[in-house]
Every structure is written in C-alpha cells, then in structure tokens.
Design an enzyme around this catalytic site. Structure first.
Site, PDB file in Angstrom:
ATOM      1  N   ARG A 169      -0.196  -8.981  13.548  1.00 24.56           N
ATOM      2  CA  ARG A 169      -0.785  -7.992  12.825  1.00 24.56           C
ATOM      3  C   ARG A 169      -1.784  -8.732  11.597  1.00 24.56           C
ATOM      4  NH1 ARG A 169       4.473  -5.339  10.818  1.00 24.56           N
ATOM      5  NH2 ARG A 169       3.279  -4.182   9.374  1.00 24.56           N
TER       6      ARG A 169
ATOM      7  N   LYS B   7       0.937  -1.295  -0.122  1.00 23.13           N
ATOM      8  CA  LYS B   7       0.014   0.078  -0.190  1.00 23.13           C
ATOM      9  C   LYS B   7       0.740   1.279   0.027  1.00 23.13           C
ATOM     10  CE  LYS B   7      -2.008  -1.139   3.743  1.00 23.13           C
ATOM     11  NZ  LYS B   7      -1.171  -2.582   4.291  1.00 23.13           N
TER      12      LYS B   7
ATOM     13  N   ARG C 182      12.003  -5.322   4.978  1.00 22.17           N
ATOM     14  CA  ARG C 182      11.861  -4.028   4.718  1.00 22.17           C
ATOM     15  C   ARG C 182      12.834  -3.248   5.639  1.00 22.17           C
ATOM     16  NH1 ARG C 182       6.114  -1.473   5.695  1.00 22.17           N
ATOM     17  NH2 ARG C 182       6.124  -2.690   7.220  1.00 22.17           N
TER      18      ARG C 182
ATOM     19  N   ARG D 186      -9.765   0.697   9.033  1.00 22.32           N
ATOM     20  CA  ARG D 186      -9.186  -0.331   9.445  1.00 22.32           C
ATOM     21  C   ARG D 186     -10.181  -1.584  10.079  1.00 22.32           C
ATOM     22  NH1 ARG D 186      -3.421   0.304   9.271  1.00 22.32           N
ATOM     23  NH2 ARG D 186      -2.384  -1.533   9.729  1.00 22.32           N
TER      24      ARG D 186
ATOM     25  N   ARG E  96      11.442  -1.573  11.323  1.00 21.02           N
ATOM     26  CA  ARG E  96      10.444  -1.004  12.078  1.00 21.02           C
ATOM     27  C   ARG E  96      10.125  -2.111  13.190  1.00 21.02           C
ATOM     28  NH1 ARG E  96       5.056   0.336   8.334  1.00 21.02           N
ATOM     29  NH2 ARG E  96       4.089  -1.043   9.697  1.00 21.02           N
TER      30      ARG E  96
HETATM   31  P1  AP5 Z   1       5.021  -1.656   1.801  1.00 19.47           P
HETATM   32  O1  AP5 Z   1       4.383  -0.763   0.660  1.00 19.47           O
HETATM   33  O2  AP5 Z   1       5.824  -0.776   2.930  1.00 19.47           O
HETATM   34  O3  AP5 Z   1       3.651  -2.223   2.596  1.00 19.47           O
HETATM   35  P2  AP5 Z   1       2.234  -1.822   3.133  1.00 19.47           P
HETATM   36  O4  AP5 Z   1       1.252  -2.561   2.523  1.00 19.47           O
HETATM   37  O5  AP5 Z   1       2.355  -0.369   3.286  1.00 19.47           O
HETATM   38  O6  AP5 Z   1       2.683  -2.429   4.560  1.00 19.47           O
HETATM   39  P3  AP5 Z   1       2.607  -1.877   6.100  1.00 19.47           P
HETATM   40  O7  AP5 Z   1       3.400  -2.755   6.888  1.00 19.47           O
HETATM   41  O8  AP5 Z   1       3.085  -0.416   6.091  1.00 19.47           O
HETATM   42  O9  AP5 Z   1       1.169  -1.871   6.347  1.00 19.47           O
HETATM   43  P4  AP5 Z   1       0.520  -2.116   7.791  1.00 19.47           P
HETATM   44  O10 AP5 Z   1      -0.865  -1.926   7.473  1.00 19.47           O
HETATM   45  O11 AP5 Z   1       0.670  -3.371   8.640  1.00 19.47           O
HETATM   46  O12 AP5 Z   1       1.322  -0.875   8.498  1.00 19.47           O
HETATM   47  P5  AP5 Z   1       0.843   0.642   9.289  1.00 19.47           P
HETATM   48  O13 AP5 Z   1       1.886   1.444   9.004  1.00 19.47           O
HETATM   49  O14 AP5 Z   1      -0.502   0.845   8.355  1.00 19.47           O
HETATM   50  O15 AP5 Z   1       5.909  -2.735   1.425  1.00 19.47           O
HETATM   51  C1  AP5 Z   1       6.566  -3.589   2.306  1.00 19.47           C
HETATM   52  C2  AP5 Z   1       7.866  -4.178   1.646  1.00 19.47           C
HETATM   53  O16 AP5 Z   1       7.781  -4.766   0.618  1.00 19.47           O
HETATM   54  C3  AP5 Z   1       8.909  -2.768   1.315  1.00 19.47           C
HETATM   55  O17 AP5 Z   1      10.132  -3.189   1.740  1.00 19.47           O
HETATM   56  C4  AP5 Z   1       8.751  -2.743  -0.023  1.00 19.47           C
HETATM   57  O18 AP5 Z   1      10.013  -2.251  -0.610  1.00 19.47           O
HETATM   58  C5  AP5 Z   1       8.277  -4.132  -0.672  1.00 19.47           C
HETATM   59  N1  AP5 Z   1       7.212  -4.122  -1.658  1.00 19.47           N
HETATM   60  C6  AP5 Z   1       6.225  -3.417  -1.516  1.00 19.47           C
HETATM   61  N2  AP5 Z   1       5.648  -3.784  -2.842  1.00 19.47           N
HETATM   62  C7  AP5 Z   1       6.236  -4.539  -3.568  1.00 19.47           C
HETATM   63  C8  AP5 Z   1       6.215  -5.322  -4.775  1.00 19.47           C
HETATM   64  N3  AP5 Z   1       5.198  -5.262  -5.531  1.00 19.47           N
HETATM   65  N4  AP5 Z   1       7.076  -6.182  -5.140  1.00 19.47           N
HETATM   66  C9  AP5 Z   1       8.194  -6.320  -4.296  1.00 19.47           C
HETATM   67  N5  AP5 Z   1       8.449  -5.709  -3.227  1.00 19.47           N
HETATM   68  C10 AP5 Z   1       7.525  -4.993  -2.727  1.00 19.47           C
HETATM   69  O19 AP5 Z   1       0.210   0.460  10.486  1.00 19.47           O
HETATM   70  C11 AP5 Z   1       1.184  -0.005  11.730  1.00 19.47           C
HETATM   71  C12 AP5 Z   1       0.476   0.174  13.064  1.00 19.47           C
HETATM   72  O20 AP5 Z   1      -0.160   1.399  13.325  1.00 19.47           O
HETATM   73  C13 AP5 Z   1      -1.033  -0.907  13.144  1.00 19.47           C
HETATM   74  O21 AP5 Z   1      -0.444  -2.160  13.516  1.00 19.47           O
HETATM   75  C14 AP5 Z   1      -1.607  -0.160  14.238  1.00 19.47           C
HETATM   76  O22 AP5 Z   1      -1.149  -0.477  15.333  1.00 19.47           O
HETATM   77  C15 AP5 Z   1      -1.407   1.293  13.824  1.00 19.47           C
HETATM   78  N6  AP5 Z   1      -2.743   1.630  13.027  1.00 19.47           N
HETATM   79  C16 AP5 Z   1      -2.432   2.421  11.919  1.00 19.47           C
HETATM   80  N7  AP5 Z   1      -3.583   2.727  11.136  1.00 19.47           N
HETATM   81  C17 AP5 Z   1      -4.588   2.401  12.228  1.00 19.47           C
HETATM   82  C18 AP5 Z   1      -5.901   2.452  12.326  1.00 19.47           C
HETATM   83  N8  AP5 Z   1      -6.554   2.983  11.306  1.00 19.47           N
HETATM   84  N9  AP5 Z   1      -6.427   2.231  13.385  1.00 19.47           N
HETATM   85  C19 AP5 Z   1      -5.943   1.653  14.035  1.00 19.47           C
HETATM   86  N10 AP5 Z   1      -4.346   1.265  14.311  1.00 19.47           N
HETATM   87  C20 AP5 Z   1      -3.817   1.808  13.204  1.00 19.47           C
END
Ligand code: AP5
Length: 222
Positions: free
Chosen positions: A172, A13, A128, A89, A161
């Site tokens: 997660r 994402k 990552r 979420r 991270r």
């Molecule tokens: P990346 O693009 O970084 O993945 P992502 O889908 O953004 O995954 P996240 O881990 O950031 O999502 P998340 O939802 O768990 O975390 P968030 O920060 O929102 O890609 C990952 C890796 O793969 C990278 O190294 C990239 O280079 C590689 N890659 C990507 N696409 C690729 C491809 N097509 N081919 C090859 N390689 C690729 O949330 C973290 C925490 O915050 C949650 O656990 C929660 O505690 C809190 N939080 C956030 N939002 C909320 C909410 N709305 N409500 C409650 N708690 C929340």
C-alpha cells in the site's frame, strides 16, 4: 466544510474524520469503508473489488468514481458540505472529482495532507482493530478497548483488516508513493493544499484544522 483528506495509509485520516463528523456534523465519505461494506455484503461490487483490496492495490478508477458520484448527489451535501477520505487517490481521480464538484456547484475548500513517518505507520496499522458491527476504530496500545477484542460502544467483536499485515502495508505504501503522492501537485498548483503533521495526537490535529478554518473565514470576510 468541503475538504478531502489525503495522506499515506495510517496517517490518521479516518480517526480525524470521525472527530470532525461528531463535532461539526460534516458528512464523512470514505471509499475504503464503503468498499469494505460491499465486500461484507458479498455484493457484485464487493466481489469485484476484494482481490485488489486484499493485495493493497487500487480498485479500478471507474468503480470508485461511480461510487463517489452517487454519494455526492445526496442533497445533504449541498447544506452540510463533505469530507472525502481515501478519494481521490491518483491524478485522474482528482481531475474527475474537480469536474463532478464543478457540476454540483460545491467546489473544494481545502485538500488536507496528513503526513506520517513509516515507523509510525507500521505501528499504527499493525495494531489497528475495528469493530465488526459499528466500525469504531481502536488500537492495541494507542486506543485500546476496555475489554480486549470487544467494542466499548456496541459490544461486538473487533477484527483486524485483511490488508493490515506488514507485507500488504508495504505494498500500500508503494502504491501511495507511485500513484497518490504525485497527485498532491494537482492541489498545490490550485493553492488548496494544506499540510498537517499526522504524527501528532488527533485532538491536536483537529485544533489546528479549526484554527485554519477560522483564519480562512476571517480572510474571506475582508
Ligand atoms: P486510521 O485513522 O484508521 O488511519 P487512516 O489514515 O484512515 O488509514 P487507512 O489504513 O484506513 O487508509 P488507507 O488509505 O490505506 O485505507 P482505505 O480504507 O482508504 O488510523 C490507523 C490506526 O492508528 C488506528 O488504529 C488509530 O486508532 C491509530 N491512530 C490514528 N491516528 C492516531 C494518532 N494521531 N495517534 C495515535 N494513534 C492514531 O483503503 C483501503 C483500500 O481500498 C485501498 O488499498 C484500495 O484497494 C481501496 N480504495 C479505497 N479508496 C480507493 C480509491 N479512491 N481508488 C482506488 N482504490 C481505493
């Protein structure tokens, strides 16, 4: 463009959002990034949310909803739209977002759901690395930095991270299946859900997205 990006952790994402932001100038609002900045600044909010995030649990709804409401009140949102990443979420967040968007007169175009297999998710998240200063995202093998551990763009150090270890990734994923996956029905019933294969290269996903937006504009004009 007014979209939300949905999908399991590691579906890509944030990586897709970066391309869309650079190429189409659509504001990218990531609740995860905002919360991590608050933790780094050791703000009151940061102190409240750190333990939830480190354990891979969702932060309480009232905290993230207040954050999003503030971000969406930015005047730029009216002219350029928005791309929400990591919010909503759960169904309560999705319903609340629906009301906020109605109030500001900026209803959603689409909810983009990026799928990804568990093996791909584990590989992506464990490899990552993120720049401490500018937030650029790398991967040890998929997108390696030119010099290991150093950001190509600003020269700052890369870090892993706190929630990108196997135990927390599995937690997660559990939270995703329990709270986030059922929320897709909310967008499905409104016919706003569009599914993408997140296992593809990000550039391919971007091309598919552009095509879909183009088709949609054509439909609107008839
Ligand atoms: P990346 O693009 O970084 O993945 P992502 O889908 O953004 O995954 P996240 O881990 O950031 O999502 P998340 O939802 O768990 O975390 P968030 O920060 O929102 O890609 C990952 C890796 O793969 C990278 O190294 C990239 O280079 C590689 N890659 C990507 N696409 C690729 C491809 N097509 N081919 C090859 N390689 C690729 O949330 C973290 C925490 O915050 C949650 O656990 C929660 O505690 C809190 N939080 C956030 N939002 C909320 C909410 N709305 N409500 C409650 N708690 C929340």
């Amino acid at each position: 463009m007014k979209i939300v990006l949905l999908g399991p952790p590691g579906a890509g994402k944030g990586t897709l959002a970066k391309i869309v932001k650079d190429q189409l100038k659509v504001p990218h609002i990531s609740t995860g990034d905002i919360l991590r900045e608050e933790i780094a600044r050791q703000s009151g909010l940061g102190l409240k949310v750190k333990s939830y995030m480190d354990k891979g649990e969702l932060v309480p709804d009232d905290l993230v909803i207040a954050l999003i409401e503030k971000k969406l009140s930015d005047p730029a949102i009216k002219s350029k739209g928005y791309m929400l990443d990591g919010f909503p979420r759960n169904t309560h967040q999705a319903q609340t977002l629906g009301k906020i968007l109605e109030n500001i007169g900026q209803p959603l175009d689409f909810a983009l759901y990026m799928t990804a297999s568990l093996a791909v998710i584990l590989r992506r998240l464990s490899g990552r690395r993120v720049c401490k200063q500018c937030g650029t995202v790398y991967h040890l093998t998929n997108r390696p930095a030119k010099q290991e551990g150093v950001c190509d763009l600003c020269g700052a150090v890369l870090y892993q991270r706190a929630d990108d270890n196997e135990e927390t990734i599995r937690k997660r994923m559990d939270v995703y299946w329990e709270s986030t996956r059922p929320m897709l029905d909310y967008y499905q019933t409104q016919d706003k859900l569009r599914t993408f294969d997140g296992d593809l290269e990000t550039e391919e996903v971007f091309e598919i997205l552009l095509k879909m937006l183009h088709e949609d504009t054509k439909v609107d004009h008839h």
